[in-house]
Motif scaffolding. Structure first.
Motif, PDB file in Angstrom:
ATOM      1  N   MET A 175      22.976 -23.990 -15.840  1.00 22.33           N
ATOM      2  CA  MET A 175      21.731 -24.181 -16.683  1.00 22.33           C
ATOM      3  C   MET A 175      20.891 -24.100 -15.126  1.00 22.33           C
ATOM      4  O   MET A 175      19.235 -23.220 -15.680  1.00 22.33           O
ATOM      5  CB  MET A 175      21.727 -25.321 -17.336  1.00 22.33           C
ATOM      6  CG  MET A 175      22.450 -25.344 -18.722  1.00 22.33           C
ATOM      7  SD  MET A 175      22.575 -24.483 -19.155  1.00 22.33           S
ATOM      8  CE  MET A 175      24.179 -24.218 -20.038  1.00 22.33           C
ATOM      9  N   ALA A 176      20.907 -24.756 -14.130  1.00 20.99           N
ATOM     10  CA  ALA A 176      20.052 -25.316 -12.613  1.00 20.99           C
ATOM     11  C   ALA A 176      19.868 -23.292 -12.493  1.00 20.99           C
ATOM     12  O   ALA A 176      18.588 -22.407 -12.183  1.00 20.99           O
ATOM     13  CB  ALA A 176      20.601 -25.878 -12.125  1.00 20.99           C
ATOM     14  N   ARG A 177      20.518 -22.256 -12.054  1.00 18.39           N
ATOM     15  CA  ARG A 177      20.652 -21.561 -12.089  1.00 18.39           C
ATOM     16  C   ARG A 177      19.573 -20.714 -12.348  1.00 18.39           C
ATOM     17  O   ARG A 177      19.077 -20.151 -12.159  1.00 18.39           O
ATOM     18  CB  ARG A 177      21.812 -20.243 -11.620  1.00 18.39           C
ATOM     19  CG  ARG A 177      22.839 -21.286 -10.190  1.00 18.39           C
ATOM     20  CD  ARG A 177      23.878 -20.335  -9.731  1.00 18.39           C
ATOM     21  NE  ARG A 177      25.075 -20.153 -10.470  1.00 18.39           N
ATOM     22  CZ  ARG A 177      26.002 -20.982 -11.505  1.00 18.39           C
ATOM     23  NH1 ARG A 177      25.965 -22.291 -10.291  1.00 18.39           N
ATOM     24  NH2 ARG A 177      26.989 -20.510 -11.652  1.00 18.39           N
ATOM     25  N   PHE A 213      21.562 -13.104 -19.759  1.00 15.46           N
ATOM     26  CA  PHE A 213      22.136 -13.495 -20.335  1.00 15.46           C
ATOM     27  C   PHE A 213      23.566 -12.652 -19.389  1.00 15.46           C
ATOM     28  O   PHE A 213      24.465 -13.493 -19.738  1.00 15.46           O
ATOM     29  CB  PHE A 213      21.892 -13.033 -21.875  1.00 15.46           C
ATOM     30  CG  PHE A 213      23.455 -13.323 -22.599  1.00 15.46           C
ATOM     31  CD1 PHE A 213      23.553 -14.884 -22.827  1.00 15.46           C
ATOM     32  CD2 PHE A 213      24.365 -12.879 -23.854  1.00 15.46           C
ATOM     33  CE1 PHE A 213      24.449 -15.477 -23.628  1.00 15.46           C
ATOM     34  CE2 PHE A 213      25.201 -12.678 -23.835  1.00 15.46           C
ATOM     35  CZ  PHE A 213      25.249 -14.038 -24.102  1.00 15.46           C
ATOM     36  N   ALA A 214      23.410 -11.755 -19.499  1.00 17.01           N
ATOM     37  CA  ALA A 214      25.627 -10.582 -18.444  1.00 17.01           C
ATOM     38  C   ALA A 214      25.583 -11.453 -17.439  1.00 17.01           C
ATOM     39  O   ALA A 214      27.050 -11.499 -17.442  1.00 17.01           O
ATOM     40  CB  ALA A 214      24.601  -9.134 -18.544  1.00 17.01           C
ATOM     41  N   HIS A 215      24.710 -11.906 -16.969  1.00 15.55           N
ATOM     42  CA  HIS A 215      25.682 -12.753 -15.579  1.00 15.55           C
ATOM     43  C   HIS A 215      25.606 -14.091 -15.847  1.00 15.55           C
ATOM     44  O   HIS A 215      26.806 -15.041 -15.830  1.00 15.55           O
ATOM     45  CB  HIS A 215      24.135 -12.457 -14.340  1.00 15.55           C
ATOM     46  CG  HIS A 215      24.403 -11.558 -14.269  1.00 15.55           C
ATOM     47  ND1 HIS A 215      23.131 -10.370 -13.932  1.00 15.55           N
ATOM     48  CD2 HIS A 215      24.446 -11.020 -12.509  1.00 15.55           C
ATOM     49  CE1 HIS A 215      23.348  -9.504 -12.908  1.00 15.55           C
ATOM     50  NE2 HIS A 215      23.998  -9.637 -12.575  1.00 15.55           N
ATOM     51  N   PHE A 216      24.853 -14.793 -16.973  1.00 15.35           N
ATOM     52  CA  PHE A 216      24.877 -16.363 -17.337  1.00 15.35           C
ATOM     53  C   PHE A 216      26.851 -15.538 -18.442  1.00 15.35           C
ATOM     54  O   PHE A 216      27.499 -16.638 -17.814  1.00 15.35           O
ATOM     55  CB  PHE A 216      23.666 -16.243 -18.519  1.00 15.35           C
ATOM     56  CG  PHE A 216      24.291 -17.731 -19.165  1.00 15.35           C
ATOM     57  CD1 PHE A 216      24.167 -18.604 -18.667  1.00 15.35           C
ATOM     58  CD2 PHE A 216      25.222 -17.894 -20.514  1.00 15.35           C
ATOM     59  CE1 PHE A 216      24.217 -20.957 -19.084  1.00 15.35           C
ATOM     60  CE2 PHE A 216      25.705 -18.979 -20.978  1.00 15.35           C
ATOM     61  CZ  PHE A 216      24.831 -20.204 -20.212  1.00 15.35           C
ATOM     62  N   HIS A 230      19.480 -22.810 -25.583  1.00 11.37           N
ATOM     63  CA  HIS A 230      19.692 -24.171 -25.581  1.00 11.37           C
ATOM     64  C   HIS A 230      20.539 -25.276 -24.754  1.00 11.37           C
ATOM     65  O   HIS A 230      20.582 -26.001 -24.490  1.00 11.37           O
ATOM     66  CB  HIS A 230      19.430 -24.885 -26.756  1.00 11.37           C
ATOM     67  CG  HIS A 230      19.183 -24.404 -27.814  1.00 11.37           C
ATOM     68  ND1 HIS A 230      17.395 -24.592 -27.482  1.00 11.37           N
ATOM     69  CD2 HIS A 230      18.585 -23.591 -28.331  1.00 11.37           C
ATOM     70  CE1 HIS A 230      16.580 -23.255 -28.229  1.00 11.37           C
ATOM     71  NE2 HIS A 230      17.113 -22.383 -29.006  1.00 11.37           N
ATOM     72  N   GLY A 231      21.395 -24.594 -23.378  1.00 13.18           N
ATOM     73  CA  GLY A 231      21.831 -26.001 -22.827  1.00 13.18           C
ATOM     74  C   GLY A 231      22.000 -26.890 -22.147  1.00 13.18           C
ATOM     75  O   GLY A 231      22.095 -28.344 -21.479  1.00 13.18           O
ATOM     76  N   ASP A 232      20.486 -27.057 -21.466  1.00 15.82           N
ATOM     77  CA  ASP A 232      19.936 -27.505 -20.745  1.00 15.82           C
ATOM     78  C   ASP A 232      18.565 -28.346 -21.145  1.00 15.82           C
ATOM     79  O   ASP A 232      17.628 -29.013 -21.410  1.00 15.82           O
ATOM     80  CB  ASP A 232      19.418 -26.903 -19.676  1.00 15.82           C
ATOM     81  CG  ASP A 232      17.992 -26.442 -19.699  1.00 15.82           C
ATOM     82  OD1 ASP A 232      18.381 -25.579 -20.858  1.00 15.82           O
ATOM     83  OD2 ASP A 232      18.237 -25.613 -18.346  1.00 15.82           O
ATOM     84  N   ASN A 233      18.348 -27.986 -23.173  1.00 15.97           N
ATOM     85  CA  ASN A 233      17.377 -28.348 -23.919  1.00 15.97           C
ATOM     86  C   ASN A 233      17.691 -29.822 -23.528  1.00 15.97           C
ATOM     87  O   ASN A 233      18.793 -30.369 -24.174  1.00 15.97           O
ATOM     88  CB  ASN A 233      17.179 -28.001 -24.997  1.00 15.97           C
ATOM     89  CG  ASN A 233      16.400 -28.304 -25.690  1.00 15.97           C
ATOM     90  OD1 ASN A 233      16.562 -29.954 -26.467  1.00 15.97           O
ATOM     91  ND2 ASN A 233      15.560 -28.196 -26.618  1.00 15.97           N
ATOM     92  N   ALA A 234      17.097 -30.792 -23.590  1.00 14.47           N
ATOM     93  CA  ALA A 234      16.827 -32.488 -23.792  1.00 14.47           C
ATOM     94  C   ALA A 234      17.564 -32.934 -25.086  1.00 14.47           C
ATOM     95  O   ALA A 234      18.369 -33.972 -25.413  1.00 14.47           O
ATOM     96  CB  ALA A 234      16.106 -32.907 -23.513  1.00 14.47           C
TER      97      ALA A 234
END
Length: 169
Positions: free
Chosen positions: A10-12, A20-23, A46-50
């Motif tokens: 998520m930080a990267r 998204f393709a690289h993710f 949303h993977g890093d949404n608090a």
């Protein structure tokens, strides 16, 4: 694997504008074998949404299997969302025409032509959060579900059934 285990990814994504393709090609996600639409809506968006981390951080992501299912419109009427977003679906339902009009024109056309959303939302089996619970919960797509509820209330065109990605054990 939990959401917190994906923090470096998520930080990267945030720092380097990771596409998204690289993710989705990241080795950390290979074991999930989730559909791209689910990966994008849940983890990429949303993977890093608090709020998401609070509500869904305890789920073992490897135990979730996703399938596109057909759900009756009536099932969405009382369907909850995560605790941190309680009440937001009702806020969207209060003015469904507005929430459709602020989207690209094809969203409104799809509602008028088909009585449903353009992109299936994500629902999860509540047993993933608490084994004693039952039923489905809106994970992502709160605006879409709110628009559906509002359109039902205002007696606008709504299809009797809707596609949704459903995550189950």
């Amino acid at each position: 694997m939990q959401l917190s285990d994906l923090s470096p990814l998520m930080a990267r994504r945030q720092d380097g504008g990771l596409s998204f393709a690289h993710f989705r090609a990241d080795p950390a996600l290979v074991s999930l074998q989730w559909p791209d639409d689910v990966l994008e809506q849940f983890l990429f968006d949303h993977g890093d949404n608090a709020a998401f981390v609070h509500d869904y951080g305890g789920i073992d992501l490897l135990q979730v299997t996703w399938r596109l299912e057909t759900i009756p419109a009536s099932d969405f009427v009382g369907m909850p969302t995560g605790a941190t977003d309680a009440g937001c679906i009702e806020n969207y339902a209060a003015d469904p025409v507005y929430w459709v009009n602020v989207r690209p024109p094809e969203v409104g056309r799809h509602w008028e032509d088909h009585g449903t959303w353009l992109r299936p939302p994500l629902l999860i089996d509540q047993r993933l959060l608490d084994p004693a619970d039952s039923g489905l919960q809106v994970l992502e797509g709160r605006t879409r579900v709110g628009v559906l509820r509002g359109r039902l209330r205002e007696q606008l065109r709504v299809a009797p059934h809707h596609q949704a990605w459903v995550g189950r054990l």
